[in-house]
Design an enzyme around this catalytic site. Structure first.
Site, PDB file in Angstrom:
ATOM      1  NE  ARG A 216      33.314  39.951  40.070  1.00  0.00           N
ATOM      2  CZ  ARG A 216      34.033  38.846  39.972  1.00  0.00           C
ATOM      3  NH1 ARG A 216      35.331  38.886  40.209  1.00  0.00           N
ATOM      4  NH2 ARG A 216      33.471  37.699  39.649  1.00  0.00           N
TER       5      ARG A 216
ATOM      6  NE  ARG B  52      39.235  38.660  38.747  1.00  0.00           N
ATOM      7  CZ  ARG B  52      38.207  37.839  38.850  1.00  0.00           C
ATOM      8  NH1 ARG B  52      37.659  37.318  37.761  1.00  0.00           N
ATOM      9  NH2 ARG B  52      37.694  37.543  40.036  1.00  0.00           N
TER      10      ARG B  52
END
Length: 535
Positions: free
Chosen positions: A287, A384
């Site tokens: 991401r 994450r």
């Protein structure tokens, strides 16, 4: 103002998301008296908005080429050198049991044509290992199952009660929680253990995938209680949040990464691929990589569009059935994903750092525990991996309850408190705070901009007694913003979702940064105390 009422429990859990409810249910199984507190309604946390799923390698269900070791490797890669490998191994290894227990409670996951659990792939994953429910409504199903399990009368939930401060003994141990009830009347929940499961801090920014309750309350409460926070500068911006117009504010609908996992690609206003040549995984890169690439790409305003790109999902068959939540959000904005690309832009999503805690939820402060997004266990590092959040909440929530039970049995915790007074704390104007954080402390930061944030907070902050939920939230945002800019200023490198435009390279030495508050309440860099229960 001092407390006017009191209640008692062995364990007070703050938050009704996946981590908090998992912990409360396990603590009840272990015979503890549990009380759950939430400042809104039980369903109003962030868990229900999780779309993608749970990343887990289930025996007999996973791809033949997949393994727990590959899941660990993908997590470490996404974390950009700052994950605690032991924590990653512990949490990932506990995933199958955690999902099995959730299914035993009644959670229903989607099945594929072969009768096994359906699996999808998301950014940063090397295999199809993300199990999901309701197409793109996994969080809603997890929340439904957990709430249903608590509603047998044995786990009382105090809705509309905002956690204000930890109550501490003379030795510094936590012995309860000071709260405001729905009428603003302060009370003390005396308990030998308090578990923070308060979620994230997305409301630091103008546009976020988080609901309005995500104001960093738990991080602020922990800092005031003497606990350190780690890696708070790493705020993950989800690359594909539905673009609803210039200057969008508050919670924006998420467009799950699984859409790209099923074949959608990012394009600009001219139809050019955004991720071409950027990363070997292209649109399924981690991401932080995708969000930063979109930001760089829009800087040149291709086709005259400088604040969003497009997700072309027109090639996905049965889009409404596979992604009903995303489809409904698009239709509400007049977009048909079957025929038109979906306008998307990065928005604040997930806090990769938080209250320093072990994988058993223990913090360096006796009696204070943390699980879920509010905690920094070392699982996420600098970024994450998609769908590791529900996994972490399930695993660490359960382990934290077991740690509390063990610490109680060993006599390690203080006696419950009976009284406390509302604290006074600096409170900045939320609108000004969100504007400067979005402008200077989002994707792409530099020393000058971070200094501007600090100056604005200095000018706009006023000491207030925390007598209302709004003041509690704004005080939390103020303290967490100060902690974030202190850590972001000290991290003179670009790593994961922390991008310093004045220090674009990554340091050779990977190091975590820790923040504590001084006696005057000022966040400063520090090293934490030894973690209780650490391996």
């Amino acid at each position: 103002m001092t407390a006017r009422w009191a209640a008692r429990a062995d364990l007070v859990v703050v938050g009704t998301g996946v981590a908090g409810l998992t912990a409360a249910l396990r603590a009840r199984e272990l015979g503890l008296r549990v009380l759950v507190v939430t400042k809104a309604e039980a369903e109003d946390g962030n868990t229900r908005y999780a779309q993608g799923g749970v990343a887990v390698v289930l025996p007999g269900e996973h791809d033949p080429g997949d393994s727990v070791e590959r899941h660990i490797a993908d997590t470490l890669t996404a974390g950009a050198g700052l994950c605690d490998e032991d924590a990653v191994r512990a949490i990932v290894a506990d995933g199958p049991d955690a999902v099995s227990r959730l299914m035993y409670l009644g959670a229903v996951f989607d099945s594929g044509p072969d009768g096994r659990l359906a699996r999808t792939r998301e950014g940063g994953h090397s295999a199809f290992r993300v199990v999901h429910a309701g197409g793109d409504a996994t969080g809603a199903e997890v929340e439904r199952a957990l709430l249903a399990a608590t509603r047998d009368g044995r786990v009382p939930v105090l809705e509309g009660h905002v956690a204000v401060d930890a109550v501490r003994t003379a030795s510094g141990a936590v012995a309860g929680l000071l709260v405001l009830d729905g009428s603003g009347v302060p009370g003390v929940l005396g308990a030998q253990a308090v578990l923070l499961a308060t979620g994230g801090l997305g409301q630091l920014y103008q546009a976020t995938s988080n609901p309005e309750v995500a104001t960093g309350d738990g991080v602020a409460l922990a800092l005031r209680a003497g606990a350190p926070v780690a890696d708070i500068e790493f705020v993950q911006f989800h690359p594909t949040v539905l673009y609803t117009g210039a200057g969008a504010r508050g919670r924006c609908p998420l467009v799950t990464e699984a859409v790209r996992g099923e074949g959608a690609v990012l394009v600009d206003a001219l139809g050019n691929r955004v991720m071409a040549g950027v990363h070997p995984l292209a649109d399924l890169a981690p991401r932080d990589v995708v969000a930063a690439a979109i930001t760089r790409h829009t800087a040149s305003a291709p086709g005259g569009v400088d604040d969003h790109v497009f997700l072309d999902a027109t090639g996905i068959d049965s889009f409404p059935a596979r992604f009903p939540t995303v489809h409904a959000a698009c239709v509400a904005e007049g977009i048909d994903p079957a025929v038109s690309p979906i306008p998307v832009a990065p928005a604040a999503h997930f806090a990769c750092g938080g209250v320093v805690a072990t994988v058993d939820g223990r913090t360096p402060v006796a009696g204070l525990y943390a699980a879920g997004e509010v905690a920094s266990t070392g699982l996420h590092g600098a970024n994450r991996l998609a769908s590791n959040s529900l996994l972490e909440g399930l695993v660490v929530g359960r382990r934290a309850a077991e740690a509390v039970a063990a610490d109680l049995a060993a006599g390690l915790l203080a006696r419950p408190a009976t009284d406390a007074a509302l604290p006074v704390a600096p409170v900045a104007a939320r609108d000004s705070l969100q504007r400067v954080m979005s402008r200077y402390a989002a994707i792409g930061r530099d020393a000058e901009g971070l200094a501007v944030v600090g100056s604005v907070l200095d000018v706009s902050s006023v000491d207030r007694e925390l007598t209302t939920r709004e003041l509690v939230e704004d005080a939390a945002l103020t303290l967490v913003a100060r902690a974030l800019i202190a850590s972001a200023s000290a991290r003179t490198e670009s790593r994961g979702c922390h991008v310093r435009t004045d220090f674009p390279a990554r340091d050779e030495l990977a190091r975590r940064l820790f923040i504590r508050t001084t006696p005057s309440g000022q966040p400063v860099l520090a090293w934490p105390l030894s973690l209780r229960g650490a391996a």
